[in-house]
Design an enzyme around this catalytic site. Structure first.
Site, PDB file in Angstrom:
ATOM      1  N   LYS A 193     -93.560  -3.455  42.763  1.00  0.00           N
ATOM      2  CA  LYS A 193     -94.027  -2.430  43.713  1.00  0.00           C
ATOM      3  C   LYS A 193     -92.840  -1.643  44.283  1.00  0.00           C
ATOM      4  O   LYS A 193     -92.847  -0.423  44.294  1.00  0.00           O
ATOM      5  CB  LYS A 193     -94.780  -3.124  44.855  1.00  0.00           C
ATOM      6  CG  LYS A 193     -95.042  -2.238  46.056  1.00  0.00           C
ATOM      7  CD  LYS A 193     -95.896  -2.921  47.091  1.00  0.00           C
ATOM      8  CE  LYS A 193     -95.139  -3.709  48.132  1.00  0.00           C
ATOM      9  NZ  LYS A 193     -94.343  -2.904  49.073  1.00  0.00           N
ATOM     10  N   ASN A 194     -91.833  -2.373  44.755  1.00  0.00           N
ATOM     11  CA  ASN A 194     -90.739  -1.689  45.450  1.00  0.00           C
ATOM     12  C   ASN A 194     -89.851  -0.884  44.508  1.00  0.00           C
ATOM     13  O   ASN A 194     -89.104  -0.009  44.950  1.00  0.00           O
ATOM     14  CB  ASN A 194     -89.902  -2.694  46.247  1.00  0.00           C
ATOM     15  CG  ASN A 194     -90.662  -3.231  47.446  1.00  0.00           C
ATOM     16  OD1 ASN A 194     -91.772  -2.773  47.736  1.00  0.00           O
ATOM     17  ND2 ASN A 194     -90.084  -4.208  48.130  1.00  0.00           N
ATOM     18  N   CYS A 236     -94.999  -0.828  62.953  1.00  0.00           N
ATOM     19  CA  CYS A 236     -95.565  -1.551  61.830  1.00  0.00           C
ATOM     20  C   CYS A 236     -95.660  -3.010  62.220  1.00  0.00           C
ATOM     21  O   CYS A 236     -94.963  -3.468  63.124  1.00  0.00           O
ATOM     22  CB  CYS A 236     -94.642  -1.300  60.650  1.00  0.00           C
ATOM     23  SG  CYS A 236     -94.529  -2.559  59.447  1.00  0.00           S
ATOM     24  N   ARG A 251     -89.468  -0.722  62.728  1.00  0.00           N
ATOM     25  CA  ARG A 251     -89.136   0.035  61.518  1.00  0.00           C
ATOM     26  C   ARG A 251     -88.912   1.531  61.797  1.00  0.00           C
ATOM     27  O   ARG A 251     -89.681   2.394  61.350  1.00  0.00           O
ATOM     28  CB  ARG A 251     -90.199  -0.161  60.449  1.00  0.00           C
ATOM     29  CG  ARG A 251     -90.375  -1.609  60.089  1.00  0.00           C
ATOM     30  CD  ARG A 251     -91.308  -1.815  58.961  1.00  0.00           C
ATOM     31  NE  ARG A 251     -90.662  -1.669  57.658  1.00  0.00           N
ATOM     32  CZ  ARG A 251     -91.275  -1.930  56.519  1.00  0.00           C
ATOM     33  NH1 ARG A 251     -92.510  -2.326  56.509  1.00  0.00           N
ATOM     34  NH2 ARG A 251     -90.635  -1.796  55.379  1.00  0.00           N
ATOM     35  N   ASP A 289     -88.719 -10.651  52.110  1.00  0.00           N
ATOM     36  CA  ASP A 289     -90.097 -10.633  51.603  1.00  0.00           C
ATOM     37  C   ASP A 289     -90.547 -12.008  51.103  1.00  0.00           C
ATOM     38  O   ASP A 289     -91.736 -12.222  50.883  1.00  0.00           O
ATOM     39  CB  ASP A 289     -90.241  -9.605  50.469  1.00  0.00           C
ATOM     40  CG  ASP A 289     -90.219  -8.177  51.000  1.00  0.00           C
ATOM     41  OD1 ASP A 289     -90.309  -7.995  52.219  1.00  0.00           O
ATOM     42  OD2 ASP A 289     -90.093  -7.242  50.185  1.00  0.00           O
ATOM     43  N   ARG A 328    -102.341  -5.211  48.526  1.00  0.00           N
ATOM     44  CA  ARG A 328    -101.423  -4.054  48.524  1.00  0.00           C
ATOM     45  C   ARG A 328    -100.210  -4.316  47.648  1.00  0.00           C
ATOM     46  O   ARG A 328     -99.527  -3.391  47.225  1.00  0.00           O
ATOM     47  CB  ARG A 328    -100.948  -3.752  49.949  1.00  0.00           C
ATOM     48  CG  ARG A 328    -102.027  -3.166  50.804  1.00  0.00           C
ATOM     49  CD  ARG A 328    -101.498  -2.827  52.160  1.00  0.00           C
ATOM     50  NE  ARG A 328    -100.532  -1.740  52.078  1.00  0.00           N
ATOM     51  CZ  ARG A 328    -100.232  -0.928  53.070  1.00  0.00           C
ATOM     52  NH1 ARG A 328    -100.829  -1.064  54.221  1.00  0.00           N
ATOM     53  NH2 ARG A 328     -99.332   0.030  52.933  1.00  0.00           N
TER      54      ARG A 328
HETATM   55  C1  UD1 Z   1     -87.745  -2.239  51.799  1.00  0.00           C
HETATM   56  C2  UD1 Z   1     -88.896  -2.905  51.063  1.00  0.00           C
HETATM   57  C3  UD1 Z   1     -89.414  -4.087  51.844  1.00  0.00           C
HETATM   58  C4  UD1 Z   1     -88.276  -5.049  52.174  1.00  0.00           C
HETATM   59  C5  UD1 Z   1     -87.122  -4.320  52.839  1.00  0.00           C
HETATM   60  C6  UD1 Z   1     -85.905  -5.199  53.044  1.00  0.00           C
HETATM   61  C7  UD1 Z   1     -89.908  -1.069  49.861  1.00  0.00           C
HETATM   62  C8  UD1 Z   1     -91.089  -0.182  49.700  1.00  0.00           C
HETATM   63  N1  UD1 Z   1     -89.950  -1.933  50.886  1.00  0.00           N
HETATM   64  O1  UD1 Z   1     -88.273  -1.761  53.038  1.00  0.00           O
HETATM   65  O2  UD1 Z   1     -90.392  -4.749  51.054  1.00  0.00           O
HETATM   66  O3  UD1 Z   1     -88.744  -6.038  53.054  1.00  0.00           O
HETATM   67  O4  UD1 Z   1     -86.718  -3.191  52.027  1.00  0.00           O
HETATM   68  O5  UD1 Z   1     -85.468  -5.715  51.845  1.00  0.00           O
HETATM   69  O6  UD1 Z   1     -88.973  -1.028  49.077  1.00  0.00           O
HETATM   70  N2  UD1 Z   1     -84.027   0.390  59.651  1.00  0.00           N
HETATM   71  C9  UD1 Z   1     -83.586   1.156  60.699  1.00  0.00           C
HETATM   72  N3  UD1 Z   1     -83.624   2.515  60.545  1.00  0.00           N
HETATM   73  C10 UD1 Z   1     -84.073   3.108  59.401  1.00  0.00           C
HETATM   74  C11 UD1 Z   1     -84.489   2.296  58.337  1.00  0.00           C
HETATM   75  C12 UD1 Z   1     -84.453   0.926  58.485  1.00  0.00           C
HETATM   76  O7  UD1 Z   1     -83.186   0.647  61.743  1.00  0.00           O
HETATM   77  O8  UD1 Z   1     -84.072   4.351  59.334  1.00  0.00           O
HETATM   78  C13 UD1 Z   1     -83.999  -1.095  59.802  1.00  0.00           C
HETATM   79  C14 UD1 Z   1     -85.382  -1.732  59.600  1.00  0.00           C
HETATM   80  O9  UD1 Z   1     -86.164  -1.672  60.776  1.00  0.00           O
HETATM   81  C15 UD1 Z   1     -85.020  -3.122  59.189  1.00  0.00           C
HETATM   82  C16 UD1 Z   1     -83.721  -2.922  58.387  1.00  0.00           C
HETATM   83  O10 UD1 Z   1     -83.223  -1.645  58.768  1.00  0.00           O
HETATM   84  O11 UD1 Z   1     -84.743  -3.906  60.306  1.00  0.00           O
HETATM   85  C17 UD1 Z   1     -83.905  -2.948  56.893  1.00  0.00           C
HETATM   86  O12 UD1 Z   1     -84.932  -2.061  56.516  1.00  0.00           O
HETATM   87  P1  UD1 Z   1     -84.933  -1.299  55.129  1.00  0.00           P
HETATM   88  O13 UD1 Z   1     -83.907  -1.873  54.234  1.00  0.00           O
HETATM   89  O14 UD1 Z   1     -84.896   0.166  55.394  1.00  0.00           O
HETATM   90  O15 UD1 Z   1     -86.377  -1.682  54.571  1.00  0.00           O
HETATM   91  P2  UD1 Z   1     -87.422  -0.711  53.900  1.00  0.00           P
HETATM   92  O16 UD1 Z   1     -86.750   0.247  52.995  1.00  0.00           O
HETATM   93  O17 UD1 Z   1     -88.346  -0.187  54.938  1.00  0.00           O
END
Ligand code: UD1
Length: 416
Positions: A22-23, A116, A121, A305, A396
């Site tokens: 998925k990711n 979320c 997030r 995850d 999902r």
């Molecule tokens: C992706 C994965 C998710 C996985 C996560 C961490 C997808 C669709 N989802 O989510 O399954 O659990 O990586 O491996 O690929 N953060 C901020 N600001 C931002 C973005 C992120 O503070 O603009 C924080 C988040 O709240 C979190 C951390 O950074 O605490 C890591 O998040 P991130 O690596 O961005 O995860 P996703 O890309 O949302």
């Protein structure tokens, strides 16, 4: 009823082929938007999040269709550049479409994604990288509007690592006709897969493995066909299912080194595994041990995850285990439901202490994808019947979890 019914107590045995990731698939679908032509993703999982993303691409003007697990994305005519809040609320990861829209339409608007269930997030890093590349961005309560008129290459250093924001930066930079460097990037395998797809489309992207990505943008892109890799989180979930039932299962297409951190913990718990002829055979028949301390971390650390599925396994491993969640601040929701099944779990902030014992069936509620999967695993090991409500959260990310676990001997069915 939106539920899964499980009768626990049967060890899993047999072979299974793991669905596409998925990711990995979602950012690949966003990448297809960059190309005025056709991208075909083979081995694409047929799951709700992929269907949402497909629906958004169709709203933007793409023509899409499926043949089996091959998703055809014809993006020759993209006439809109706005992703409504309905979509960004339903699926936060659609926020990465902003970078692709800037590349393709030189402007983009997306609904502001709300909080979320696993944590706040925020999207600040997504917007920082786009601004760092010169995008002009206006934020309001409901939407984010961006334009690309003054976008440029250069060097952007992420203040913190983020998978989605790294993908966002890559997608935006591919269309900028200059060189861009993205530093302190996340190194999750899905980013490397996105790099591979972009290069297959004709882009010039290097360095994703080391978190220092260099993009020579502005290249002409071409039609391409690409295979989505197997899902490392689904693979890990199925190994947890085998572990909690003390089974022996074979993964026919294991994601290889992407599972190293998980396999290290699996081995510490007493699991044994071997790669034979490209397959992974995992034997969980020995007594399972608790683990002293496991903490989630960015890749190559233990993936957040798989934290909930691991927690489920530890509730059935006699002795005391300790898990720390470092990535998302609110990712222990499944623990409350596991307690209803007799699990001894104490929570304090980012820490969970688990006193393993035996589980008994109950009616529990999935509130998010991976936590929901953890409840299914607990049901497989529990005495008697477990009903997991909220099955659509689980679907999902898992295409055929009931069929897969049933084919391995689990007594599990979907209520329709
Ligand atoms: C992706 C994965 C998710 C996985 C996560 C961490 C997808 C669709 N989802 O989510 O399954 O659990 O990586 O491996 O690929 N953060 C901020 N600001 C931002 C973005 C992120 O503070 O603009 C924080 C988040 O709240 C979190 C951390 O950074 O605490 C890591 O998040 P991130 O690596 O961005 O995860 P996703 O890309 O949302």
């Amino acid at each position: 009823m939106d539920a899964i019914r499980i009768i626990g107590g049967r060890p899993l045995r047999g072979s299974i082929t793991v669905q596409g990731s998925k990711n990995a698939a979602l950012p690949m679908m966003a990448a297809a938007l960059l190309h005025e032509g056709v991208t075909v993703l083979h081995n694409c999982p047929r799951i709700a999040d992929v269907f949402y993303m497909e629906e958004i691409l169709r709203e933007l003007g793409a023509d899409t269709f499926w043949s089996g697990h091959s998703l055809h994305l014809d993006c020759r005519q993209i006439c809109h550049a706005c992703v409504k809040q309905d979509y960004t609320n339903k699926m936060r990861s659609s926020v990465i479409l902003l970078g692709a829209l800037l590349g393709r339409k030189k402007q983009g608007t997306i609904g502001y994604p709300g909080g979320c269930v696993i944590g706040q997030r925020p999207v600040d890093l997504h917007l920082q990288v786009l601004r760092g590349l010169g995008a002009r961005i206006q934020e309001s309560e409901e939407k984010i509007c961006a334009d690309a008129k003054q976008m440029h290459g250069g060097c952007f250093v992420f203040p913190r690592k983020s998978v989605g924001a790294t993908e966002q930066g890559m997608l935006a930079a591919v269309a900028i006709p200059e060189e861009t460097q993205l530093l302190n990037c996340a190194c999750e395998p899905e980013i490397l897969w996105l790099e591979r797809l972009l290069n297959a489309m004709g882009a010039d992207v290097r360095g994703a493995r080391d978190g220092r990505i260099r993009i020579r943008g502005g290249r002409r892109l071409r039609d391409c066909e690409f295979w989505v890799p197997p899902d490392r989180i689904v693979a890990g979930t199925y190994l947890c299912a085998s572990a909690i039932t003390r089974g022996v299962i074979t993964l026919c297409n294991p994601p290889g080194e992407e599972m190293d951190a998980f396999l290290e913990v699996y081995q510490k718990m007493g699991g044994q595994y071997k790669f034979i002829g490209g397959k992974l055979v995992a034997d969980s028949r020995r007594a399972f041990k608790p683990v002293n301390f496991v903490e989630t971390a960015e890749y190559p650390g233990f993936p957040t995850d798989l934290q909930s599925p691991l927690m489920a396994v530890l509730t059935a491993a006699h002795g005391k285990s300790h898990i720390r969640e470092n990535i998302f601040e609110d990712r222990f929701k499944a623990a409350y439901e596991l307690r209803k099944m007799g699990a001894g779990i104490e929570l304090s902030g980012r820490d969970a202490w688990i006193q393993g014992g035996s589980l008994r069936g109950n009616s529990v509620e999935a509130q998010e994808l991976r936590g929901g999967a953890a409840l299914v695993l607990a049901g497989l090991a529990a005495e008697g019947e477990t009903i997991v409500r909220g099955a659509s959260y689980i679907e999902r990310g898992y295409e055929t979890i009931c069929e897969d676990l049933e084919s391995l001997g689990g007594r599990i069915e979907r209520y329709r």
